[in-house]
Design an enzyme around this catalytic site. Sequence first.
Site, PDB file in Angstrom:
ATOM      1  NE  ARG A 154     -23.406 -22.971 -35.053  1.00 51.53           N
ATOM      2  CZ  ARG A 154     -23.495 -22.452 -33.833  1.00 51.53           C
ATOM      3  NH1 ARG A 154     -22.881 -21.329 -33.518  1.00 51.53           N
ATOM      4  NH2 ARG A 154     -24.180 -23.061 -32.906  1.00 51.53           N
TER       5      ARG A 154
ATOM      6  CG  HIS B 224     -28.750 -21.448 -31.063  1.00 54.63           C
ATOM      7  ND1 HIS B 224     -27.560 -21.201 -31.704  1.00 54.63           N
ATOM      8  CD2 HIS B 224     -28.842 -20.500 -30.098  1.00 54.63           C
ATOM      9  CE1 HIS B 224     -26.952 -20.160 -31.158  1.00 54.63           C
ATOM     10  NE2 HIS B 224     -27.732 -19.697 -30.171  1.00 54.63           N
TER      11      HIS B 224
ATOM     12  CD  GLU C  64     -22.613 -18.452 -31.163  1.00 55.11           C
ATOM     13  OE1 GLU C  64     -22.494 -17.619 -30.245  1.00 55.11           O
ATOM     14  OE2 GLU C  64     -23.555 -19.254 -31.239  1.00 55.11           O
TER      15      GLU C  64
ATOM     16  CG  ASN D  21     -20.103 -20.789 -29.835  1.00 52.82           C
ATOM     17  OD1 ASN D  21     -19.690 -21.210 -30.916  1.00 52.82           O
ATOM     18  ND2 ASN D  21     -21.378 -20.816 -29.499  1.00 52.82           N
TER      19      ASN D  21
ATOM     20  CE1 TYR E 299     -19.834 -13.911 -28.773  1.00 55.83           C
ATOM     21  CE2 TYR E 299     -20.005 -16.208 -28.114  1.00 55.83           C
ATOM     22  CZ  TYR E 299     -20.356 -15.180 -28.961  1.00 55.83           C
ATOM     23  OH  TYR E 299     -21.234 -15.403 -29.995  1.00 55.83           O
TER      24      TYR E 299
ATOM     25  CD  GLU F 296     -23.034 -20.293 -26.567  1.00 57.00           C
ATOM     26  OE1 GLU F 296     -23.928 -19.815 -25.865  1.00 57.00           O
ATOM     27  OE2 GLU F 296     -22.227 -19.596 -27.201  1.00 57.00           O
TER      28      GLU F 296
HETATM   29  O1  IFM Z   1     -26.420 -14.459 -28.999  1.00 57.90           O
HETATM   30  C1  IFM Z   1     -25.692 -15.451 -28.369  1.00 57.90           C
HETATM   31  C2  IFM Z   1     -25.843 -16.774 -29.075  1.00 57.90           C
HETATM   32  O2  IFM Z   1     -27.178 -17.148 -29.176  1.00 57.90           O
HETATM   33  C3  IFM Z   1     -25.109 -17.854 -28.335  1.00 57.90           C
HETATM   34  N1  IFM Z   1     -23.742 -17.467 -28.083  1.00 57.90           N
HETATM   35  C4  IFM Z   1     -23.496 -16.168 -27.533  1.00 57.90           C
HETATM   36  C5  IFM Z   1     -24.216 -15.105 -28.321  1.00 57.90           C
HETATM   37  C6  IFM Z   1     -23.950 -13.715 -27.721  1.00 57.90           C
HETATM   38  O3  IFM Z   1     -24.420 -13.655 -26.425  1.00 57.90           O
END
Ligand code: IFM
Length: 474
Positions: free
Chosen positions: A92, A136, A374, A307, A309, A181
Site C-alpha cells: 500500500r 495521504h 495500517e 487503521n 493503533y 484517515e
Molecule cells: O505515520 C502515520 C500515517 O501517516 C497515518 N497513520 C498513522 C501513522 C503513525 O502515526
Amino acid sequence: MNTRPDAPVDAGLPAVRRSDFPADFRWGCATASYQIEGGVHEAGRGESIWDRFSHTPGKVKNGDTGDTACDHYHRWPEDLDLLQRLGANAYRFSIAWPRIQPTGRGAALQAGLDFYSRLVDGLLARGLQPWATLYHWDLPQALQDEGGWMARDSVARFADYADIVTRALGDRVKHWITHNEPFCTAFLGHQHGVHAPGVKDLGLALQVHHHLLLSHGRALPVIRANVADAQAGITLSLHPISPASPSAADVAAARRHDGGRNRLFLDPLFGRGYPADVIERLGPLAPRVVAGDLAEIAQRCDFLGINYYFPEVVADATHDAGHDPLKDPLATRVVDAPGVARTAFGWPVVPEGLTELLTRVHRDYAPPAIYITENGSTFDDQVQPDGAVHDPQRLAFLVRHLAAARDTLAAGVPLKGYFAWSLLDNFEWAEGYLRRFGLTHVDFATQQRTLKTSGQWYARFCRDSLPAAPGTAG
Ligand code: IFM
C-alpha cells in the site's frame, strides 16, 4: 527476551501462523508519499502543504522536513526488493498529488505519472499487488491558497485528480483507497493545527470533514469508470472507546466521543447520515450539507480500510476547569488507563482492542470486506554495534496484533488483509524523524536499510516458515 534475529519469539506471546488465515489473505506493508519519497523538486513536482508546513519554523520537531525522507523516489527498486524479501503479496503506497498536478488543477504532469507507473510495474514484476491511496495528506499548496479542503471546490478538484490517476494506472492497479484517515486531515490539520495546513478552527475542521467525505463519494464512480474490476474504498483511523467509570456522565461522554471519533465517519459512509446526537451537540458548528451530499457520500464501497493503533478511555469533561463548550462541544477527556503498556509515542498497547473494533464495525455497519490498512508501533530502537536492530517491543506488538486479527475471523468478520505500518522508518509528520515505525531501520544519514528483528519475524511469518508457533510447544 532473546533478541537474536533467528530466535523464536518469546514464550508468553500468542501462537500465530500465516496458515491461520485464508490462503488468499493479503499481507503487506503500508507507506505514504511525503513520508518516504523525498525528491521534492524532481520532475516538476509542485509544492505541497507539507512542504510549506515542515519548512515553517516550529511546526515539526528538530525542523525536520520530507525533502529527502527515505529517498524512496530514487531507491524504490531496492525498497520493492525489501518487500519481496518480507514475503509480502501486496503493498500500500500513496500518490503525491503535486507530482501529478503541481498546482492541483489542470493537465497532468507525465513525468509524475511515469514515476508511479514504473513503481506499479516494479510491484507487479515482483508478484506484489499494488494498493494505491489517492490522498495521504500532501495537498498541492496552490489549492490550499484557494482555501484547500475548506472550499467546496476541493471536491471537484479531487475528482479530476482521481480521474487522471486512475486513467493512467487503472489497467494495472485495481485496489484504490480514496482517503487515508480523514480524521487527521480535518481535525489535526484544521482544529488542533498540529498538521498541515495548521488551521485552528473547529467549525472549519467540520466543513473540511464534510468535503473530504464528499470528495470520496465523488471519486468512487470516477474510479469505477476508469478501472475494470476496481475495488475501491476508504481508510479510516478508528478507536474502540470505553468510559473511564460506570458513572452515567462518563458513559454518556464515551458515547459522544465515539460519535466524534468513529460514527461521524462511519454513519454517513454507510448511509445513515451524520449522527444526530453529534450534530445536535455541534450546534452552529455543524457542517453545511447541500441536498444530495449524503447520498453521494454513501455510495457502496467494496471494502473498508481500518487503521488501528489504540483504544481510548474517556471521561466527561463538562465540569473541567476551563472547559470551553465552543472549542469542545462534545466535552470529553481521554484519560490514562492504568497498567497498560505504551509505545514511545505514549499510545496504549491493547491488541484485543483490534478484535473489539473490527467485530463492532462488522456488527454495526457490515462492510463487504475489511482490510487492516495500517497497524504498527514506534519504539526507541537500539542499533547494535554490528548494525543489527533489535526491536523486541515492536515484535511483540506485531505478534499480538496478528493474533487479535486472527481472532476476528472466528467472529465472522470478513477480514481480508493486513498491512503493517510501516515498511520503513520515515518522516512521522509533526514528530519528524524522531518516531520510528518501520519494520526496516533507515539510517537517514546514509540511507542504509536494515531489517529489524520484527521485520525478520514478519518475513518468516509471511513465508510461513516459522518453525514452531511462538511461545508454545506447537
Ligand atoms: O505515520 C502515520 C500515517 O501517516 C497515518 N497513520 C498513522 C501513522 C503513525 O502515526
